[in-house]
Write an enzyme that holds these catalytic residues in place. Structure first.
Site, PDB file in Angstrom:
ATOM      1  N   MET A  28       0.840  -1.199   0.000  1.00  0.00           N
ATOM      2  CA  MET A  28       0.000   0.000   0.000  1.00  0.00           C
ATOM      3  C   MET A  28       0.878   1.254   0.000  1.00  0.00           C
ATOM      4  O   MET A  28       0.422   2.346   0.334  1.00  0.00           O
ATOM      5  CB  MET A  28      -0.942  -0.011   1.204  1.00  0.00           C
ATOM      6  N   GLY A  29       2.154   1.106  -0.365  1.00  0.00           N
ATOM      7  CA  GLY A  29       3.043   2.258  -0.469  1.00  0.00           C
ATOM      8  C   GLY A  29       3.565   2.720   0.875  1.00  0.00           C
ATOM      9  O   GLY A  29       3.498   1.978   1.856  1.00  0.00           O
ATOM     10  N   LEU A  31       6.695   3.108   1.411  1.00  0.00           N
ATOM     11  CA  LEU A  31       7.600   1.956   1.505  1.00  0.00           C
ATOM     12  C   LEU A  31       8.752   2.197   2.481  1.00  0.00           C
ATOM     13  O   LEU A  31       9.213   3.316   2.651  1.00  0.00           O
ATOM     14  CB  LEU A  31       8.169   1.625   0.118  1.00  0.00           C
ATOM     15  N   HIS A  35       9.426  -3.540   3.193  1.00  0.00           N
ATOM     16  CA  HIS A  35       8.899  -3.777   1.844  1.00  0.00           C
ATOM     17  C   HIS A  35      10.041  -4.146   0.881  1.00  0.00           C
ATOM     18  O   HIS A  35       9.908  -5.053   0.058  1.00  0.00           O
ATOM     19  CB  HIS A  35       8.219  -2.515   1.304  1.00  0.00           C
ATOM     20  N   LYS A 149       5.289  -9.953   9.480  1.00  0.00           N
ATOM     21  CA  LYS A 149       4.820  -8.919  10.403  1.00  0.00           C
ATOM     22  C   LYS A 149       3.297  -8.995  10.486  1.00  0.00           C
ATOM     23  O   LYS A 149       2.698  -8.794  11.525  1.00  0.00           O
ATOM     24  CB  LYS A 149       5.255  -7.550   9.918  1.00  0.00           C
ATOM     25  N   ASP A 150       2.663  -9.273   9.335  1.00  0.00           N
ATOM     26  CA  ASP A 150       1.206  -9.447   9.277  1.00  0.00           C
ATOM     27  C   ASP A 150       0.925 -10.949   9.247  1.00  0.00           C
ATOM     28  O   ASP A 150       0.496 -11.496   8.237  1.00  0.00           O
ATOM     29  CB  ASP A 150       0.660  -8.727   8.050  1.00  0.00           C
ATOM     30  N   SER A 187       6.873  -0.183   9.877  1.00  0.00           N
ATOM     31  CA  SER A 187       5.502  -0.108   9.377  1.00  0.00           C
ATOM     32  C   SER A 187       5.266   1.272   8.787  1.00  0.00           C
ATOM     33  O   SER A 187       5.819   2.269   9.286  1.00  0.00           O
ATOM     34  CB  SER A 187       4.529  -0.354  10.538  1.00  0.00           C
ATOM     35  N   SER A 188       4.438   1.321   7.751  1.00  0.00           N
ATOM     36  CA  SER A 188       4.117   2.617   7.127  1.00  0.00           C
ATOM     37  C   SER A 188       3.477   3.537   8.155  1.00  0.00           C
ATOM     38  O   SER A 188       3.680   4.744   8.124  1.00  0.00           O
ATOM     39  CB  SER A 188       3.153   2.410   5.963  1.00  0.00           C
ATOM     40  N   ARG A 189       2.697   2.969   9.073  1.00  0.00           N
ATOM     41  CA  ARG A 189       1.987   3.782  10.067  1.00  0.00           C
ATOM     42  C   ARG A 189       2.935   4.399  11.103  1.00  0.00           C
ATOM     43  O   ARG A 189       2.557   5.329  11.793  1.00  0.00           O
ATOM     44  CB  ARG A 189       0.902   2.966  10.772  1.00  0.00           C
TER      45      ARG A 189
HETATM   46  P1  AMP Z   1       1.560  -2.974   3.485  1.00  0.00           P
HETATM   47  O1  AMP Z   1       2.099  -1.946   2.549  1.00  0.00           O
HETATM   48  O2  AMP Z   1       1.559  -2.551   4.903  1.00  0.00           O
HETATM   49  O3  AMP Z   1       0.258  -3.560   3.009  1.00  0.00           O
HETATM   50  O4  AMP Z   1       2.598  -4.166   3.449  1.00  0.00           O
HETATM   51  C1  AMP Z   1       2.953  -4.796   2.246  1.00  0.00           C
HETATM   52  C2  AMP Z   1       3.758  -6.032   2.565  1.00  0.00           C
HETATM   53  O5  AMP Z   1       4.932  -5.680   3.280  1.00  0.00           O
HETATM   54  C3  AMP Z   1       2.996  -7.022   3.433  1.00  0.00           C
HETATM   55  O6  AMP Z   1       3.242  -8.340   2.974  1.00  0.00           O
HETATM   56  C4  AMP Z   1       3.593  -6.788   4.798  1.00  0.00           C
HETATM   57  O7  AMP Z   1       3.525  -7.915   5.652  1.00  0.00           O
HETATM   58  C5  AMP Z   1       5.035  -6.478   4.433  1.00  0.00           C
HETATM   59  N1  AMP Z   1       5.680  -5.749   5.522  1.00  0.00           N
HETATM   60  C6  AMP Z   1       5.200  -4.677   6.197  1.00  0.00           C
HETATM   61  N2  AMP Z   1       6.037  -4.326   7.201  1.00  0.00           N
HETATM   62  C7  AMP Z   1       7.071  -5.206   7.155  1.00  0.00           C
HETATM   63  C8  AMP Z   1       8.269  -5.389   7.935  1.00  0.00           C
HETATM   64  N3  AMP Z   1       8.550  -4.590   8.965  1.00  0.00           N
HETATM   65  N4  AMP Z   1       9.107  -6.394   7.605  1.00  0.00           N
HETATM   66  C9  AMP Z   1       8.815  -7.220   6.569  1.00  0.00           C
HETATM   67  N5  AMP Z   1       7.713  -7.105   5.795  1.00  0.00           N
HETATM   68  C10 AMP Z   1       6.849  -6.121   6.086  1.00  0.00           C
END
Ligand code: AMP
Length: 289
Positions: A28-29, A31, A35, A149-150, A187-189
């Site tokens: 979801m960007g 990054l 990611h 992480k998820d 995390s993006s958040r």
């Molecule tokens: P998101 O953009 O948050 O939807 O994440 C996209 C992908 O990146 C998902 O498969 C997440 O599990 C992975 N991701 C997010 N944070 C991390 C992290 N800290 N380490 C490894 N992978 C991550």
């Protein structure tokens, strides 16, 4: 890196690569290195790597969370270029959902969609299934790379890939969580936290680590409670859950026999930002002697 915005263009670009292995990293960007670790894994497993950036409205249970989701496209493109990603898919809402978001197929997830993240974020995993199903239909990759992480999301996608009516051929490859120096999961958040809050946020990991170290058959409840209390004492606003699940079946575990493979998961709010994390507990025979 080629940037494509429509399903037709994506198909056209990918057609010349279909004879070889295609790796896909949906995001979801906003990054970060987490990611990028998925992009790197895809690069080493596949001939062509596709990353998508799409903030999927159907997986947000809170409108404000969707509206405040960070957008950093220029930096994202730079990071993906540096990581040598081959294709960035940047679809609009109508490219992903040409028939609207209401037309949703059944995704029989059973209890997996109703516990922990599913319980606290109603409809979240249906939204995740809807977007991953559609993106897989467009990209048709050999591999999909996702972050542990998820953890629960990885289990959901594992189920999705097994649903015969969807007929997806992709193999899921899951990768470890990348962390900040404070051990906070990237995390993006996290962009919504100040430097001070980022430091405090590392307590989520510390609480999970406490469970990993202190857990014995018989003390599950007390151990989880102490981990949750620790967060509240360290400035977290509230705790959604600190819980144990079977690392394979993802059934909740309240009584541990000391052998069952476990993952400890947590979700808590710090200054209005919801953070999640988990630890897969090392297999050991603690408590049996
Ligand atoms: P998101 O953009 O948050 O939807 O994440 C996209 C992908 O990146 C998902 O498969 C997440 O599990 C992975 N991701 C997010 N944070 C991390 C992290 N800290 N380490 C490894 N992978 C991550």
């Amino acid at each position: 890196m080629q940037i494509v915005k429509t399903a037709v263009d994506l198909n056209q670009v990918l057609n010349s690569f279909r004879q070889q292995q295609i790796g896909f990293v949906p995001t979801m960007g906003a990054l970060h290195e987490g990611h990028i670790s998925l992009i790197k894994a895809s690069k080493s497993h596949s001939n062509t790597t596709v990353c998508s950036i799409f903030i999927n409205p159907t997986q947000f249970n809170q409108k404000a969370d969707f509206e405040n989701y960070p957008i950093t496209l220029t930096e994202d493109i730079e990071l993906l270029e540096q990581a040598d990603c081959d294709i960035l898919f940047l679809p609009s809402l109508t490219e992903v959902y040409p028939n609207g978001t209401a037309a949703i197929k059944p995704y029989p997830l059973g209890n997996l969609a109703n516990i922990l993240e599913g319980a606290f974020r109603s409809g979240h995993f249906e939204g995740v299934c809807q977007v991953v199903d559609r993106l897989l239909e467009l990209v048709i990759p050999h591999f999909i790379f996702m972050g542990l992480k998820d953890f629960q999301q990885c289990k959901v996608v594992e189920q999705l890939l097994k649903m015969p009516h969807l007929n997806h051929q992709a193999k899921l490859i899951t990768l470890p969580t990348l962390r900040e120096q404070s051990m906070l999961a990237m995390s993006s958040r996290n962009r919504r936290l100040t430097a001070d809050e980022l430091e405090k946020a590392g307590e989520l990991y510390q609480s999970l680590l406490y469970v990993q170290n202190a857990l014995m058959p018989g003390n599950e409840k007390a151990c989880l409670q102490k981990a949750a209390d620790n967060l509240l004492q360290n400035g977290f606003d509230s705790v959604d859950y600190i819980a144990l699940a079977n690392a394979h079946s993802f059934e909740l575990v309240t009584h541990w026999d000391g052998l069952e493979p476990l993952v400890v998961l947590g979700a808590a709010f710090l200054h209005g930002v919801r953070l999640i994390d988990n630890l897969i507990l090392p297999v050991h025979l603690k408590g049996l002697y």
